[in-house]
Design a protein around this motif. Structure first.
Motif, PDB file in Angstrom:
ATOM      1  N   PRO A  65       0.815  -1.222   0.000  1.00 34.04           N
ATOM      2  CA  PRO A  65       0.000   0.000   0.000  1.00 34.04           C
ATOM      3  C   PRO A  65       0.844   1.266   0.000  1.00 34.04           C
ATOM      4  O   PRO A  65       0.501   2.251  -0.665  1.00 34.04           O
ATOM      5  N   ILE A  66       1.960   1.248   0.709  1.00 42.25           N
ATOM      6  CA  ILE A  66       2.850   2.408   0.770  1.00 42.25           C
ATOM      7  C   ILE A  66       3.544   2.618  -0.566  1.00 42.25           C
ATOM      8  O   ILE A  66       3.652   3.745  -1.073  1.00 42.25           O
ATOM      9  N   ILE A  67       4.011   1.532  -1.152  1.00 43.92           N
ATOM     10  CA  ILE A  67       4.752   1.616  -2.410  1.00 43.92           C
ATOM     11  C   ILE A  67       3.888   2.155  -3.542  1.00 43.92           C
ATOM     12  O   ILE A  67       4.353   2.914  -4.399  1.00 43.92           O
ATOM     13  N   THR A  68       2.620   1.790  -3.543  1.00 39.57           N
ATOM     14  CA  THR A  68       1.738   2.173  -4.653  1.00 39.57           C
ATOM     15  C   THR A  68       1.035   3.507  -4.429  1.00 39.57           C
ATOM     16  O   THR A  68       0.350   3.997  -5.317  1.00 39.57           O
ATOM     17  N   LEU A  69       1.216   4.091  -3.249  1.00 38.76           N
ATOM     18  CA  LEU A  69       0.506   5.328  -2.911  1.00 38.76           C
ATOM     19  C   LEU A  69       1.236   6.543  -3.483  1.00 38.76           C
ATOM     20  O   LEU A  69       2.431   6.728  -3.243  1.00 38.76           O
ATOM     21  N   LYS A  70       0.530   7.349  -4.226  1.00 40.23           N
ATOM     22  CA  LYS A  70       1.121   8.575  -4.773  1.00 40.23           C
ATOM     23  C   LYS A  70       1.292   9.610  -3.665  1.00 40.23           C
ATOM     24  O   LYS A  70       0.551   9.622  -2.686  1.00 40.23           O
ATOM     25  N   SER A  71       2.257  10.492  -3.845  1.00 38.08           N
ATOM     26  CA  SER A  71       2.608  11.467  -2.822  1.00 38.08           C
ATOM     27  C   SER A  71       1.403  12.289  -2.370  1.00 38.08           C
ATOM     28  O   SER A  71       1.201  12.520  -1.179  1.00 38.08           O
ATOM     29  N   GLU A  72       0.579  12.694  -3.323  1.00 41.02           N
ATOM     30  CA  GLU A  72      -0.559  13.555  -2.975  1.00 41.02           C
ATOM     31  C   GLU A  72      -1.639  12.819  -2.180  1.00 41.02           C
ATOM     32  O   GLU A  72      -2.509  13.446  -1.575  1.00 41.02           O
ATOM     33  N   ALA A 120      -4.767   4.929  14.775  1.00 43.00           N
ATOM     34  CA  ALA A 120      -4.264   3.606  15.147  1.00 43.00           C
ATOM     35  C   ALA A 120      -4.284   3.426  16.657  1.00 43.00           C
ATOM     36  O   ALA A 120      -4.662   2.369  17.175  1.00 43.00           O
ATOM     37  N   ASP A 121      -3.895   4.467  17.370  1.00 48.21           N
ATOM     38  CA  ASP A 121      -3.853   4.396  18.830  1.00 48.21           C
ATOM     39  C   ASP A 121      -5.245   4.222  19.424  1.00 48.21           C
ATOM     40  O   ASP A 121      -5.419   3.594  20.470  1.00 48.21           O
ATOM     41  N   ALA A 122      -6.247   4.749  18.730  1.00 49.67           N
ATOM     42  CA  ALA A 122      -7.631   4.644  19.193  1.00 49.67           C
ATOM     43  C   ALA A 122      -8.300   3.357  18.720  1.00 49.67           C
ATOM     44  O   ALA A 122      -9.486   3.134  18.995  1.00 49.67           O
ATOM     45  N   GLY A 123      -7.541   2.515  18.001  1.00 50.69           N
ATOM     46  CA  GLY A 123      -8.095   1.245  17.529  1.00 50.69           C
ATOM     47  C   GLY A 123      -9.058   1.400  16.369  1.00 50.69           C
ATOM     48  O   GLY A 123      -9.920   0.531  16.153  1.00 50.69           O
ATOM     49  N   LYS A 124      -8.923   2.476  15.584  1.00 48.05           N
ATOM     50  CA  LYS A 124      -9.863   2.735  14.498  1.00 48.05           C
ATOM     51  C   LYS A 124      -9.394   2.198  13.156  1.00 48.05           C
ATOM     52  O   LYS A 124     -10.090   2.346  12.152  1.00 48.05           O
ATOM     53  N   LEU A 125      -8.201   1.592  13.123  1.00 47.96           N
ATOM     54  CA  LEU A 125      -7.693   1.074  11.853  1.00 47.96           C
ATOM     55  C   LEU A 125      -7.953  -0.429  11.778  1.00 47.96           C
ATOM     56  O   LEU A 125      -7.167  -1.241  12.256  1.00 47.96           O
ATOM     57  N   LYS A 126      -9.061  -0.762  11.161  1.00 51.31           N
ATOM     58  CA  LYS A 126      -9.421  -2.176  11.037  1.00 51.31           C
ATOM     59  C   LYS A 126      -8.966  -2.747   9.693  1.00 51.31           C
ATOM     60  O   LYS A 126      -8.882  -3.952   9.523  1.00 51.31           O
ATOM     61  N   ASN A 127      -8.717  -1.857   8.739  1.00 50.86           N
ATOM     62  CA  ASN A 127      -8.317  -2.303   7.404  1.00 50.86           C
ATOM     63  C   ASN A 127      -7.561  -1.183   6.695  1.00 50.86           C
ATOM     64  O   ASN A 127      -7.394  -0.089   7.231  1.00 50.86           O
ATOM     65  N   LEU A 128      -7.134  -1.476   5.469  1.00 50.37           N
ATOM     66  CA  LEU A 128      -6.324  -0.516   4.727  1.00 50.37           C
ATOM     67  C   LEU A 128      -7.105   0.736   4.344  1.00 50.37           C
ATOM     68  O   LEU A 128      -6.559   1.839   4.311  1.00 50.37           O
ATOM     69  N   MET A 129      -8.371   0.582   4.048  1.00 54.33           N
ATOM     70  CA  MET A 129      -9.171   1.753   3.703  1.00 54.33           C
ATOM     71  C   MET A 129      -9.274   2.704   4.885  1.00 54.33           C
ATOM     72  O   MET A 129      -9.208   3.927   4.738  1.00 54.33           O
ATOM     73  N   ASP A 130      -9.428   2.156   6.091  1.00 52.54           N
ATOM     74  CA  ASP A 130      -9.476   2.995   7.292  1.00 52.54           C
ATOM     75  C   ASP A 130      -8.207   3.830   7.428  1.00 52.54           C
ATOM     76  O   ASP A 130      -8.237   4.982   7.852  1.00 52.54           O
ATOM     77  N   SER A 131      -7.072   3.220   7.081  1.00 55.17           N
ATOM     78  CA  SER A 131      -5.782   3.888   7.285  1.00 55.17           C
ATOM     79  C   SER A 131      -5.525   4.992   6.277  1.00 55.17           C
ATOM     80  O   SER A 131      -4.693   5.879   6.508  1.00 55.17           O
TER      81      SER A 131
END
Length: 428
Positions: free
Chosen positions: A369-376, A388-399
């Motif tokens: 996901p990081i490699i394919t993500l454009k800078s913008e 993440a600290d609040a436990g709200k990242l359940k999947n890649l879309m959340d992040s």
């Protein structure tokens, strides 16, 4: 706190502290004791090119007896945002990289020099380090600026040529060969490094991280079309155990003896710099030793090949790349005075590939996901850390690491990695 105050606070946290600037001043005074100088700091990376550290280029203006000249160095510092430090393992990563520059790389350089090897035959493909500090909230590393020597990072949205892949494979082969030779001839020298725990495994009990990594499994499965029922069954079976249990079995060096070595650990595009020499040959340098790990050499190879090449490339050159690696490994172990056929015979290398090749998929799940993500499209890392600290990242879309901008490329490349890992017999 209003938006303007938040931005001001963030800028202050992302700028070197007074102690770091004092260390920089003292370093420059030692380097240029007889000359007067001034310097300026400029951001050295674009958004999305570095997730662990904040990197500045130090532009130095020297007033010498021969006139004015210019010089650069790199200042790599740890973010001071407490939540980001926790979620991105900032402190342990900087401690690990300091260990690499202060102890590991000097040790392997001394060992190679003791064999009388000229530099061109040694593993020397890393930046010169001038200073490290691991003081809490003041972690910093000063490095030579490789861009001043015309080294460049290969555009991660372009395809590598075989020449570049072969060069990286030979470089990793030399790095791993030194570990094999030291284990053979001076085993006590590696004792300290054999006991370092993998950065990821240090956080295996983090419930939020476990939830996120379990979400990575679902994202990977979603990349297989429903018609690929056989592949889905194979992958589902592979994913039956918790992520960290699978990862630990594959990455733990002590489980991989006697074939474990010190590995670079973070083998993706942005940590590789290349330079075209006058002879039209290419040379390279490895950056970022923050994930230095004691593991099977297969971990570096799988990380690099599967995150940095396409299925089309692997179909044409995968075996060639592995052969380049193994042939250089044999040559360098021989140069260092040990018997490579005793330390890592080809049949054991092939067996390690079968036993640990599934690391390819696990690494790709984390970094693709990081490699394919454009800078913008890169999300604000401080906000991401808070989520993440609040436990709200359940999947890649959340992040925010997977979005409309990279969904297609991520899905296609993940699909291809899964298919290759199954075809190569790494997942079954």
């Amino acid at each position: 706190m209003d938006a303007a105050s938040v931005n001001t606070h963030k800028q202050e946290c992302d700028y070197p502290s007074a102690k770091v600037l004092t260390a920089l001043q003292q370093l420059l005074e030692r380097q240029y004791s007889s000359d007067s100088f001034t310097y300026q700091l400029f951001p050295a990376t674009k958004k999305g090119e570095n997730y662990i550290g904040i990197v500045y280029r130090v532009s130095i203006n020297l007033n010498t007896s021969f006139g004015i000249r210019f010089s650069n160095l790199i200042l790599k510092m740890a973010p001071r945002n407490s939540t980001r430090r926790k979620q991105f393992f900032i402190r342990p990563c900087f401690q690990r990289e300091a260990l690499a520059y202060e102890e590991f790389l000097p040790m392997i350089d001394r060992f190679q020099c003791s064999k009388g090897l000229p530099e061109e035959y040694r593993f020397h493909e890393y930046a010169k380090c001038f200073y490290t500090s691991t003081n809490a909230l003041e972690e910093v590393i000063f490095l030579e600026d490789l861009s001043a020597q015309q080294f460049v990072v290969f555009d991660r949205f372009d395809d590598f040529q075989f020449e570049h892949i072969a060069l990286v494979m030979r470089t990793y082969a030399k790095l791993h060969a030194v570990s094999f030779a030291i284990k053979d001839q001076q085993p006590e020298a590696l004792h300290k490094f054999r006991n370092i725990q993998d950065i990821f495994l240090q956080h295996k009990n983090d419930s939020n991280l476990n939830i996120y990594f379990e979400g990575l499994k679902r994202s990977a499965l979603a990349c297989l079309e429903l018609k690929n029922d056989e592949y889905r069954k194979i992958l589902s079976t592979f994913f039956e155990r918790p992520f960290f249990e699978i990862f630990s079995d594959l990455i733990d060096g002590n489980k991989g003896e006697p074939y474990a070595v010190l590995c670079h650990g973070d083998c993706w595009n942005n940590n590789l710099m290349f330079k075209l020499k006058d002879t039209n040959a290419v040379t390279m340098r490895l950056l970022d030793w923050q994930l230095l790990r004691y593991s099977s050499p297969i971990s570096d190879l799988m990380y690099f090949i599967f995150t940095c090449t396409t299925r089309k490339f692997r179909k044409a050159h995968y075996e060639d790349a592995l052969n380049v690696y193994y042939e250089e490994l044999i040559r360098h172990i021989n140069r260092l005075g040990s018997n490579p056929l005793k330390l890592f015979p080809r049949e054991k290398f092939d067996k390690e590939l079968k036993n640990r090749g599934a690391l390819a998929l696990l690494f790709v799940m984390i970094v693709l996901p990081i490699i394919t993500l454009k800078s913008e499209d890169v999300p604000d890392l401080d906000k991401l850390s808070e989520q993440a600290d609040a436990g709200k990242l359940k999947n890649l879309m959340d992040s925010g690491l997977l979005c409309e901008g990279n969904l297609h490329e991520y899905s296609q490349r993940m699909h291809d990695v899964i298919i290759d890992c199954i075809h190569f017999g790494y997942i079954y």
